[in-house]
Motif scaffolding. Structure first.
Motif, PDB file in Angstrom:
ATOM      1  N   ALA A  51      44.753  40.814 -17.642  1.00 14.97           N
ATOM      2  CA  ALA A  51      43.564  41.240 -18.386  1.00 14.97           C
ATOM      3  C   ALA A  51      43.764  42.620 -18.981  1.00 14.97           C
ATOM      4  CB  ALA A  51      42.342  41.214 -17.476  1.00 14.97           C
ATOM      5  N   ALA A  52      44.326  43.540 -18.192  1.00 16.27           N
ATOM      6  CA  ALA A  52      44.529  44.910 -18.665  1.00 16.27           C
ATOM      7  C   ALA A  52      45.463  44.944 -19.866  1.00 16.27           C
ATOM      8  CB  ALA A  52      45.091  45.770 -17.534  1.00 16.27           C
ATOM      9  N   TRP A  53      46.545  44.182 -19.793  1.00 15.62           N
ATOM     10  CA  TRP A  53      47.515  44.164 -20.893  1.00 15.62           C
ATOM     11  C   TRP A  53      46.877  43.627 -22.169  1.00 15.62           C
ATOM     12  CZ3 TRP A  53      51.588  39.967 -21.970  1.00 15.62           C
ATOM     13  CH2 TRP A  53      52.474  40.397 -22.963  1.00 15.62           C
ATOM     14  N   HIS A  54      46.178  42.500 -22.056  1.00 16.19           N
ATOM     15  CA  HIS A  54      45.568  41.902 -23.244  1.00 16.19           C
ATOM     16  C   HIS A  54      44.465  42.797 -23.824  1.00 16.19           C
ATOM     17  CE1 HIS A  54      47.560  38.176 -21.787  1.00 16.19           C
ATOM     18  NE2 HIS A  54      47.651  37.950 -23.072  1.00 16.19           N
ATOM     19  N   ALA A 102      38.657  17.540 -19.716  1.00 17.35           N
ATOM     20  CA  ALA A 102      39.895  17.443 -18.952  1.00 17.35           C
ATOM     21  C   ALA A 102      41.092  17.798 -19.820  1.00 17.35           C
ATOM     22  CB  ALA A 102      40.047  16.048 -18.364  1.00 17.35           C
ATOM     23  N   ARG A 103      41.058  17.350 -21.079  1.00 19.73           N
ATOM     24  CA  ARG A 103      42.163  17.700 -21.988  1.00 19.73           C
ATOM     25  C   ARG A 103      42.171  19.196 -22.280  1.00 19.73           C
ATOM     26  NH1 ARG A 103      45.882  15.584 -25.047  1.00 19.73           N
ATOM     27  NH2 ARG A 103      45.306  13.453 -24.462  1.00 19.73           N
ATOM     28  N   ASP A 104      41.003  19.798 -22.469  1.00 25.78           N
ATOM     29  CA  ASP A 104      40.934  21.246 -22.683  1.00 25.78           C
ATOM     30  C   ASP A 104      41.515  21.996 -21.481  1.00 25.78           C
ATOM     31  OD1 ASP A 104      39.744  20.867 -25.149  1.00 25.78           O
ATOM     32  OD2 ASP A 104      37.700  21.229 -24.417  1.00 25.78           O
ATOM     33  N   LEU A 105      41.169  21.534 -20.284  1.00 24.51           N
ATOM     34  CA  LEU A 105      41.683  22.174 -19.076  1.00 24.51           C
ATOM     35  C   LEU A 105      43.203  22.032 -18.991  1.00 24.51           C
ATOM     36  CD1 LEU A 105      38.943  20.998 -16.555  1.00 24.51           C
ATOM     37  CD2 LEU A 105      39.341  23.358 -17.311  1.00 24.51           C
ATOM     38  N   TRP A 106      43.710  20.842 -19.310  1.00 26.08           N
ATOM     39  CA  TRP A 106      45.159  20.626 -19.276  1.00 26.08           C
ATOM     40  C   TRP A 106      45.865  21.550 -20.265  1.00 26.08           C
ATOM     41  CZ3 TRP A 106      48.905  18.660 -16.436  1.00 26.08           C
ATOM     42  CH2 TRP A 106      50.143  18.445 -17.014  1.00 26.08           C
ATOM     43  N   GLU A 107      45.335  21.663 -21.453  1.00 25.17           N
ATOM     44  CA  GLU A 107      45.977  22.513 -22.458  1.00 25.17           C
ATOM     45  C   GLU A 107      45.957  23.981 -22.053  1.00 25.17           C
ATOM     46  OE1 GLU A 107      44.011  21.531 -26.096  1.00 25.17           O
ATOM     47  OE2 GLU A 107      45.092  19.616 -26.332  1.00 25.17           O
ATOM     48  N   LEU A 108      44.896  24.408 -21.384  1.00 27.19           N
ATOM     49  CA  LEU A 108      44.866  25.772 -20.882  1.00 27.19           C
ATOM     50  C   LEU A 108      45.941  25.977 -19.822  1.00 27.19           C
ATOM     51  CD1 LEU A 108      41.017  26.405 -20.623  1.00 27.19           C
ATOM     52  CD2 LEU A 108      42.636  27.751 -21.981  1.00 27.19           C
ATOM     53  N   ALA A 109      46.094  25.010 -18.923  1.00 30.67           N
ATOM     54  CA  ALA A 109      47.117  25.136 -17.880  1.00 30.67           C
ATOM     55  C   ALA A 109      48.526  25.116 -18.470  1.00 30.67           C
ATOM     56  CB  ALA A 109      46.951  24.017 -16.850  1.00 30.67           C
ATOM     57  N   LEU A 378      47.812  30.193 -13.191  1.00 28.90           N
ATOM     58  CA  LEU A 378      46.398  30.212 -13.565  1.00 28.90           C
ATOM     59  C   LEU A 378      45.765  31.589 -13.469  1.00 28.90           C
ATOM     60  CD1 LEU A 378      45.117  26.877 -11.970  1.00 28.90           C
ATOM     61  CD2 LEU A 378      45.844  27.304 -14.327  1.00 28.90           C
ATOM     62  N   SER A 379      46.271  32.454 -12.602  1.00 27.12           N
ATOM     63  CA  SER A 379      45.653  33.775 -12.484  1.00 27.12           C
ATOM     64  C   SER A 379      45.886  34.602 -13.745  1.00 27.12           C
ATOM     65  CB  SER A 379      46.188  34.505 -11.250  1.00 27.12           C
ATOM     66  OG  SER A 379      47.595  34.649 -11.321  1.00 27.12           O
ATOM     67  N   GLY A 380      47.096  34.536 -14.291  1.00 28.84           N
ATOM     68  CA  GLY A 380      47.349  35.246 -15.544  1.00 28.84           C
ATOM     69  C   GLY A 380      46.507  34.704 -16.679  1.00 28.84           C
ATOM     70  N   LEU A 381      46.335  33.382 -16.707  1.00 28.77           N
ATOM     71  CA  LEU A 381      45.467  32.765 -17.717  1.00 28.77           C
ATOM     72  C   LEU A 381      44.040  33.260 -17.568  1.00 28.77           C
ATOM     73  CD1 LEU A 381      45.014  30.477 -19.908  1.00 28.77           C
ATOM     74  CD2 LEU A 381      44.359  29.041 -17.958  1.00 28.77           C
ATOM     75  N   ALA A 382      43.567  33.358 -16.324  1.00 25.45           N
ATOM     76  CA  ALA A 382      42.204  33.840 -16.095  1.00 25.45           C
ATOM     77  C   ALA A 382      42.034  35.249 -16.644  1.00 25.45           C
ATOM     78  CB  ALA A 382      41.885  33.814 -14.602  1.00 25.45           C
ATOM     79  N   GLY A 383      43.018  36.118 -16.401  1.00 24.36           N
ATOM     80  CA  GLY A 383      42.945  37.459 -16.957  1.00 24.36           C
ATOM     81  C   GLY A 383      42.890  37.447 -18.472  1.00 24.36           C
ATOM     82  N   LYS A 384      43.676  36.570 -19.078  1.00 23.66           N
ATOM     83  CA  LYS A 384      43.723  36.470 -20.535  1.00 23.66           C
ATOM     84  C   LYS A 384      42.377  36.025 -21.109  1.00 23.66           C
ATOM     85  CE  LYS A 384      46.509  34.096 -24.094  1.00 23.66           C
ATOM     86  NZ  LYS A 384      47.625  33.130 -24.280  1.00 23.66           N
ATOM     87  N   VAL A 385      41.767  34.987 -20.537  1.00 25.47           N
ATOM     88  CA  VAL A 385      40.513  34.482 -21.104  1.00 25.47           C
ATOM     89  C   VAL A 385      39.348  35.416 -20.801  1.00 25.47           C
ATOM     90  CG1 VAL A 385      41.315  32.089 -21.064  1.00 25.47           C
ATOM     91  CG2 VAL A 385      39.938  32.957 -19.161  1.00 25.47           C
ATOM     92  N   MET A 386      39.417  36.163 -19.686  1.00 21.59           N
ATOM     93  CA  MET A 386      38.378  37.166 -19.446  1.00 21.59           C
ATOM     94  C   MET A 386      38.482  38.293 -20.465  1.00 21.59           C
ATOM     95  SD  MET A 386      37.706  37.356 -15.328  1.00 21.59           S
ATOM     96  CE  MET A 386      39.395  37.560 -14.772  1.00 21.59           C
ATOM     97  N   ALA A 387      39.718  38.668 -20.818  1.00 22.81           N
ATOM     98  CA  ALA A 387      39.900  39.671 -21.871  1.00 22.81           C
ATOM     99  C   ALA A 387      39.323  39.164 -23.193  1.00 22.81           C
ATOM    100  CB  ALA A 387      41.380  40.000 -22.025  1.00 22.81           C
ATOM    101  N   GLU A 388      39.554  37.887 -23.501  1.00 25.38           N
ATOM    102  CA  GLU A 388      38.983  37.303 -24.725  1.00 25.38           C
ATOM    103  C   GLU A 388      37.458  37.365 -24.702  1.00 25.38           C
ATOM    104  OE1 GLU A 388      42.512  33.930 -25.357  1.00 25.38           O
ATOM    105  OE2 GLU A 388      40.490  33.339 -24.741  1.00 25.38           O
ATOM    106  N   ALA A 389      36.871  37.043 -23.539  1.00 27.21           N
ATOM    107  CA  ALA A 389      35.414  37.030 -23.435  1.00 27.21           C
ATOM    108  C   ALA A 389      34.833  38.423 -23.663  1.00 27.21           C
ATOM    109  CB  ALA A 389      34.986  36.483 -22.075  1.00 27.21           C
ATOM    110  N   ILE A 390      35.473  39.424 -23.097  1.00 31.91           N
ATOM    111  CA  ILE A 390      34.989  40.793 -23.285  1.00 31.91           C
ATOM    112  C   ILE A 390      35.116  41.209 -24.749  1.00 31.91           C
ATOM    113  CG2 ILE A 390      35.585  43.202 -22.774  1.00 31.91           C
ATOM    114  CD1 ILE A 390      36.072  42.297 -19.872  1.00 31.91           C
ATOM    115  N   ALA A 391      36.164  40.695 -25.409  1.00 40.81           N
ATOM    116  CA  ALA A 391      36.360  41.019 -26.830  1.00 40.81           C
ATOM    117  C   ALA A 391      35.463  40.201 -27.750  1.00 40.81           C
ATOM    118  CB  ALA A 391      37.828  40.796 -27.205  1.00 40.81           C
ATOM    119  N   GLY A 392      34.626  39.323 -27.169  1.00 40.12           N
ATOM    120  CA  GLY A 392      33.656  38.593 -27.976  1.00 40.12           C
ATOM    121  C   GLY A 392      33.985  37.149 -28.259  1.00 40.12           C
ATOM    122  N   GLN A 393      35.075  36.628 -27.676  1.00 41.92           N
ATOM    123  CA  GLN A 393      35.460  35.225 -27.864  1.00 41.92           C
ATOM    124  C   GLN A 393      35.439  34.538 -26.502  1.00 41.92           C
ATOM    125  OE1 GLN A 393      39.258  36.098 -29.804  1.00 41.92           O
ATOM    126  NE2 GLN A 393      38.413  35.387 -31.743  1.00 41.92           N
ATOM    127  N   ALA A 394      34.292  34.014 -26.124  1.00 38.59           N
ATOM    128  CA  ALA A 394      34.084  33.528 -24.755  1.00 38.59           C
ATOM    129  C   ALA A 394      34.290  32.034 -24.589  1.00 38.59           C
ATOM    130  CB  ALA A 394      32.680  33.895 -24.289  1.00 38.59           C
TER     131      ALA A 394
END
Length: 434
Positions: A51-54, A102-109, A378-394
């Motif tokens: 999250a910090a890096w993104h 389910a497909r969205d979740l798979w693509e995220l993983a 998945l933890s790195g992905l979580a950091g990435k999508v939380m960074a997106e949410a804070i930047a306005g893309q949730a």
């Protein structure tokens, strides 16, 4: 007792093979006094550092606070397996959430694995991403079930990276007499997790994030500006991310009610040299179908890294080695008498459904935890999508936050005894083979 301090020396990495084989940077100073930031992140593991890096790359002023140091927790101690999907079969996710989600979740993983491969190749090559994760089965029926799941992924998702194996083929790969087949996932892999965590810390700092060691957050005050207090200072931030996972104490009841800390343990043998091929014929990682899972691989210097033997109390057992080595030699009788040079443990976070708990704790406080054994990717992905949410893309954050992760019965006070009872039953089933 706080899991942050129950089993370790403050500010020091455990005496693991990972730490012994890594050039660990000097300790960073703690936070003193008051500072302000756009985002304050609690926890310098894969989630928080991602999250910090993104966020820093987006031009935001980011502060990362850790009670110890980057990579201290599960991110620097785990089995290093970059697995596919979630701790749930894809077919089960389809039944629970429908094909589209389910497909969205798979693509995220899948993106989570690709991110690790790319980051290792471009920025952290010494973390040594290596493809290949096998899954061993203890019965022919289990092997058939795994093969059916692999066929489903190939047909419905175009994922053709899995080879199904009968008992003879699997034993040629994994030299244990206990398995009756399994699969090899060529699209998964394994890394040196501590080097990866420290590499993420360097990337975050190079992008402008400020990291503080020995800065445990003991209080959070919600509001338009979030106030996070440590023993020596405080941060006032527009947003906060809670990324402590199993090491996060009861800082917020919202997270603690859904995420249960449990311990897992790993040993590293003496270097096996040419004998390594008598255990694994290829440089792959392996996990098996036990509920109390065994996981293992070879190190770059041909030590056998073997993990398993969970425990559900905050404190580690006084004797970690005996039961762990017994599990290892039961699977691999050829390793009886081999020297063990390192034994260590760590705390991870699990949830009731074994799916990650991605939450909006408050309008400007997000949390990612409970990766339940799939945290390397998945933890790195979580950091990435939380960074997106804070930047306005949730949108992608909302997809993960829609996963049904109920509170543990009885809340934080009762989760440990109830889970211990349940896990003891599953451990008995493992021993009985039912």
């Amino acid at each position: 007792m706080n899991p942050l301090y129950r089993n370790d020396t403050p500010g020091h990495l455990p005496k693991s093979w990972y730490a012994a084989s890594t050039e660990v940077p000097p300790e960073r100073p703690p936070l003193y006094g008051e500072t302000r930031a756009d985002v304050c992140i609690v926890g310098a593991g894969f989630t928080g550092l991602s999250a910090a890096w993104h966020l820093a790359q987006k031009g935001m002023d980011v502060v990362v606070l850790d009670a110890h140091c980057p990579g201290f927790g599960a991110s620097g101690r785990n089995g290093g397996q970059v697995g596919s999907g979630y701790n749930a079969e894809q077919g089960d996710l389809e039944k629970r959430y429908g094909r589209e989600m389910a497909r969205d979740l798979w693509e995220l993983a899948e993106e989570a694995k690709a991110d690790i491969r790319d980051i290792c190749a471009k920025h952290i090559p010494d973390s040594r991403y290596t493809p290949g994760v096998a899954h061993g089965c203890y019965s022919v029926q289990e092997a058939r079930d795994y093969a059916e799941d692999a066929a489903h992924l190939a047909e419905k998702y175009g994922y053709d990276q899995i080879t199904s194996m009968d008992a003879d083929a699997f034993r040629d790969l994994v030299k244990s007499p206990r398995y009756w087949g399994g699969i090899l996932d060529h699209g998964a892999g394994h890394i040196h997790p501590l080097r990866y965590a420290l590499g993420l810390a360097r990337l975050a700092e190079d992008a402008g994030a400020r990291l503080y060691d020995r800065s445990e957050v003991h209080d959070i005050v919600e509001g338009d500006t979030v106030l996070l207090r440590t023993n020596r200072g405080c941060v006032r931030a527009k947003h906060a991310i809670l990324a402590g996972n199993g090491y996060l104490p009861t800082l917020t009841r919202t997270v603690a009610a859904k995420v249960m800390p449990i311990n897992s343990f790993i040993c590293a043998t003496e270097p096996l040299g040419d004998r390594a091929v008598d255990v694994l014929s290829r440089d792959i990682a392996v996990a098996d179908s036990k509920f109390v899972v065994n996981y293992y691989r070879m190190s770059e210097d041909n030590r056998f890294l073997f993990g398993g033997r969970e425990s559900y109390s905050i404190g580690f057992p006084k004797d970690i080695s005996t039961a762990l080595i017994a599990r290892m030699t039961h699977l691999f009788p050829q390793l009886k008498g081999v020297g063990v040079d390192y034994v260590w443990g760590g705390t991870l976070g699990i949830t009731m459904t074994r799916l990650p708990a991605i939450q909006r704790v408050a309008p400007n406080i997000l949390s990612g935890a409970g990766f339940s054994g799939h945290g390397v990717a998945l933890s790195g992905l979580a950091g990435k999508v939380m960074a997106e949410a804070i930047a306005g893309q949730a949108g992608r954050f909302d997809t993960l936050a829609a996963l049904n992760v109920p509170n543990f019965p009885g809340g934080p006070a009762m989760r440990a005894p109830l889970l211990t009872l349940a896990m003891s039953w599953y451990a008995l089933r493992d021993r009985l083979g039912i």
